[in-house]
Scaffold this motif. Structure first.
Motif, PDB file in Angstrom:
ATOM      1  N   HIS A 151      11.340   0.797  -5.491  1.00  0.00           N
ATOM      2  CA  HIS A 151      10.843  -0.412  -5.831  1.00  0.00           C
ATOM      3  C   HIS A 151       9.412  -0.316  -6.028  1.00  0.00           C
ATOM      4  N   PRO A 152       8.756  -1.095  -6.833  1.00  0.00           N
ATOM      5  CA  PRO A 152       7.246  -1.116  -7.118  1.00  0.00           C
ATOM      6  C   PRO A 152       6.405  -1.860  -6.021  1.00  0.00           C
ATOM      7  N   ASP A 153       7.018  -2.431  -5.110  1.00  0.00           N
ATOM      8  CA  ASP A 153       6.225  -3.326  -4.328  1.00  0.00           C
ATOM      9  C   ASP A 153       5.066  -2.827  -3.483  1.00  0.00           C
ATOM     10  N   VAL A 154       5.248  -1.482  -2.975  1.00  0.00           N
ATOM     11  CA  VAL A 154       4.219  -0.917  -2.278  1.00  0.00           C
ATOM     12  C   VAL A 154       2.946  -0.610  -3.094  1.00  0.00           C
ATOM     13  N   TYR A 155       3.229  -0.113  -4.340  1.00  0.00           N
ATOM     14  CA  TYR A 155       2.314   0.442  -5.245  1.00  0.00           C
ATOM     15  C   TYR A 155       1.560  -1.066  -5.772  1.00  0.00           C
ATOM     16  N   ALA A 156       2.422  -2.081  -6.167  1.00  0.00           N
ATOM     17  CA  ALA A 156       1.760  -3.215  -6.767  1.00  0.00           C
ATOM     18  C   ALA A 156       0.927  -3.903  -5.691  1.00  0.00           C
ATOM     19  N   THR A 157       1.260  -3.909  -4.471  1.00  0.00           N
ATOM     20  CA  THR A 157       0.681  -4.630  -3.474  1.00  0.00           C
ATOM     21  C   THR A 157      -0.751  -3.697  -3.189  1.00  0.00           C
ATOM     22  N   ALA A 158      -0.750  -2.347  -3.127  1.00  0.00           N
ATOM     23  CA  ALA A 158      -1.911  -1.744  -2.788  1.00  0.00           C
ATOM     24  C   ALA A 158      -3.246  -1.767  -4.108  1.00  0.00           C
ATOM     25  N   VAL A 159      -2.294  -1.804  -5.415  1.00  0.00           N
ATOM     26  CA  VAL A 159      -3.406  -2.098  -6.566  1.00  0.00           C
ATOM     27  C   VAL A 159      -3.997  -3.483  -6.483  1.00  0.00           C
ATOM     28  N   ARG A 160      -3.284  -4.604  -6.058  1.00  0.00           N
ATOM     29  CA  ARG A 160      -3.861  -5.776  -5.994  1.00  0.00           C
ATOM     30  C   ARG A 160      -4.875  -5.824  -4.874  1.00  0.00           C
ATOM     31  N   LEU A 161      -4.719  -5.207  -3.680  1.00  0.00           N
ATOM     32  CA  LEU A 161      -5.827  -5.186  -2.492  1.00  0.00           C
ATOM     33  C   LEU A 161      -6.867  -4.286  -3.044  1.00  0.00           C
ATOM     34  N   CYS A 162      -6.745  -3.556  -3.861  1.00  0.00           N
ATOM     35  CA  CYS A 162      -7.813  -2.742  -4.593  1.00  0.00           C
ATOM     36  C   CYS A 162      -8.648  -3.585  -5.594  1.00  0.00           C
ATOM     37  N   SER A 163      -8.203  -4.689  -6.078  1.00  0.00           N
ATOM     38  CA  SER A 163      -8.627  -5.591  -6.892  1.00  0.00           C
ATOM     39  C   SER A 163      -9.079  -4.799  -8.176  1.00  0.00           C
ATOM     40  N   VAL A 164      -7.929  -4.251  -8.611  1.00  0.00           N
ATOM     41  CA  VAL A 164      -7.886  -3.778 -10.005  1.00  0.00           C
ATOM     42  C   VAL A 164      -6.575  -4.056 -10.757  1.00  0.00           C
ATOM     43  N   ARG A 165      -6.616  -3.791 -12.078  1.00  0.00           N
ATOM     44  CA  ARG A 165      -5.164  -3.891 -12.768  1.00  0.00           C
ATOM     45  C   ARG A 165      -4.513  -2.798 -12.628  1.00  0.00           C
ATOM     46  N   PRO A 166      -2.971  -2.912 -12.596  1.00  0.00           N
ATOM     47  CA  PRO A 166      -2.175  -1.578 -12.521  1.00  0.00           C
ATOM     48  C   PRO A 166      -2.576  -0.517 -13.421  1.00  0.00           C
ATOM     49  N   GLU A 167      -2.839  -0.952 -14.666  1.00  0.00           N
ATOM     50  CA  GLU A 167      -3.203   0.116 -15.715  1.00  0.00           C
ATOM     51  C   GLU A 167      -4.250   0.958 -15.478  1.00  0.00           C
ATOM     52  N   GLU A 168      -5.224   0.369 -14.655  1.00  0.00           N
ATOM     53  CA  GLU A 168      -6.557   0.885 -14.388  1.00  0.00           C
ATOM     54  C   GLU A 168      -6.581   2.006 -13.136  1.00  0.00           C
ATOM     55  N   ALA A 169      -5.514   1.962 -12.625  1.00  0.00           N
ATOM     56  CA  ALA A 169      -5.360   2.636 -11.334  1.00  0.00           C
ATOM     57  C   ALA A 169      -4.380   3.657 -11.433  1.00  0.00           C
ATOM     58  N   MET A 170      -4.751   5.014 -10.711  1.00  0.00           N
ATOM     59  CA  MET A 170      -3.719   6.046 -10.691  1.00  0.00           C
ATOM     60  C   MET A 170      -3.036   6.223  -9.158  1.00  0.00           C
ATOM     61  N   ALA A 171      -1.676   6.676  -9.442  1.00  0.00           N
ATOM     62  CA  ALA A 171      -0.965   6.939  -8.243  1.00  0.00           C
ATOM     63  C   ALA A 171      -0.835   8.343  -8.093  1.00  0.00           C
ATOM     64  N   VAL A 172      -1.032   8.983  -7.012  1.00  0.00           N
ATOM     65  CA  VAL A 172      -0.512  10.249  -6.802  1.00  0.00           C
ATOM     66  C   VAL A 172       0.569  10.689  -5.956  1.00  0.00           C
ATOM     67  N   GLU A 173       1.615  11.219  -6.398  1.00  0.00           N
ATOM     68  CA  GLU A 173       2.875  11.337  -5.721  1.00  0.00           C
ATOM     69  C   GLU A 173       3.389  12.689  -5.786  1.00  0.00           C
ATOM     70  N   ASP A 174       4.423  12.966  -4.853  1.00  0.00           N
ATOM     71  CA  ASP A 174       4.924  14.271  -5.020  1.00  0.00           C
ATOM     72  C   ASP A 174       6.614  14.206  -5.066  1.00  0.00           C
ATOM     73  N   SER A 175       6.948  13.055  -5.318  1.00  0.00           N
ATOM     74  CA  SER A 175       8.349  12.757  -5.269  1.00  0.00           C
ATOM     75  C   SER A 175       8.893  12.002  -6.735  1.00  0.00           C
ATOM     76  N   VAL A 176      10.136  12.029  -7.257  1.00  0.00           N
ATOM     77  CA  VAL A 176      10.451  11.218  -8.011  1.00  0.00           C
ATOM     78  C   VAL A 176      10.552   9.726  -7.646  1.00  0.00           C
ATOM     79  N   THR A 177      11.087   9.806  -6.497  1.00  0.00           N
ATOM     80  CA  THR A 177      11.198   8.338  -5.907  1.00  0.00           C
ATOM     81  C   THR A 177       9.665   7.668  -6.142  1.00  0.00           C
ATOM     82  N   GLY A 178       8.734   8.264  -5.551  1.00  0.00           N
ATOM     83  CA  GLY A 178       7.483   7.672  -5.701  1.00  0.00           C
ATOM     84  C   GLY A 178       6.823   7.583  -7.041  1.00  0.00           C
ATOM     85  N   VAL A 179       7.122   8.343  -7.913  1.00  0.00           N
ATOM     86  CA  VAL A 179       6.868   8.477  -9.215  1.00  0.00           C
ATOM     87  C   VAL A 179       7.287   7.121 -10.026  1.00  0.00           C
TER      88      VAL A 179
END
Length: 228
Positions: A151-179
């Protein structure tokens, strides 16, 4: 198909997974799973390690119990899994190759956060043990109304807390679940580690073997050096 286009772009924030991305914990989870199966006198089915990768520890306990034909042991196995994992991390805290250098470089230029399926105390403990906790303004975990990855919840919340738009942020992941979680949140995604065999691995913009890859380090120095 993956592309290196992501390495021509400068993120406004970076959100990291913790296990297997920042901290070398996947081997500890694997050792803990083996220990738990042994404790309960059970054996996993072939390929279990890959199926368990990136899965919330409570769900992993349920998966372990189901696959061993003992679904009634799900809660007990989950608690044992977490207990053994914490002990292994305490004994042998190690960052993933290149992770510490990338975090320290990026922290001076963009907001950083962690998005994890693990409990908050586990993530905080792991980051503190490897000396990286102070670099992250926000640590977001599943629970308290936030559904776990994919589910997108943890990433969506982290991006919001960083005060940027999702498309401006990069996630770094090691699993398909996280991707999948980061993609659903609208982020660009850098996959790190052995590329998973699952079809969902193609959802990442790029997979690199480690965060120590020269092209990634050169890219980070280039955009961080030009950041205001």
């Amino acid at each position: 198909m993956t592309t290196r286009h992501i390495l021509t772009w400068s993120p406004a924030a970076i959100v990291f997974d913790c296990d297997g991305t920042l901290v070398d914990t996947e081997r500890h989870w694997q050792d803990a799973r083996i220990r738990v199966f042994g404790e309960f006198g059970l054996k996993p089915r072939p390929g279990f390690a890959e199926r368990a990768r990136g899965v919330h520890y409570t769900e992993c306990g349920s998966l372990m119990a189901r696959e061993a034909g003992k679904p009634q042991l799900a809660d007990d196995m989950a608690q044992a899994l977490l207990r053994h994992f914490m002990a292994f991390v305490a004994e042998d805290p190690v960052t993933m190759p290149g992770a510490a250098a990338l975090v320290r470089l990026a922290a001076g230029h963009v907001p950083l956060a962690v998005a994890s399926n693990c409990p908050l105390d586990v993530v905080e403990f792991c980051l503190a043990r490897v000396g990286l906790r102070s670099y992250f303004a926000h640590v977001v975990v599943a629970g308290d109304g936030l559904l776990p990855k994919p589910h997108p919840d943890v990433y969506a919340t982290a991006v919001r807390l960083c005060s940027v738009r999702p498309e401006e942020a990069m996630a770094v992941e090691d699993s398909v679940t996280g991707v999948e979680s980061a993609r659903r949140a609208g982020m660009r995604v850098l996959g790190v580690g052995p590329r998973p065999a699952e079809e969902g691995a193609g959802r990442a913009d790029l997979w690199l073997r480690t965060l120590a890859e020269p092209e990634l380090q050169a890219w980070a120095h280039a955009w961080a050096g030009g950041a205001g």
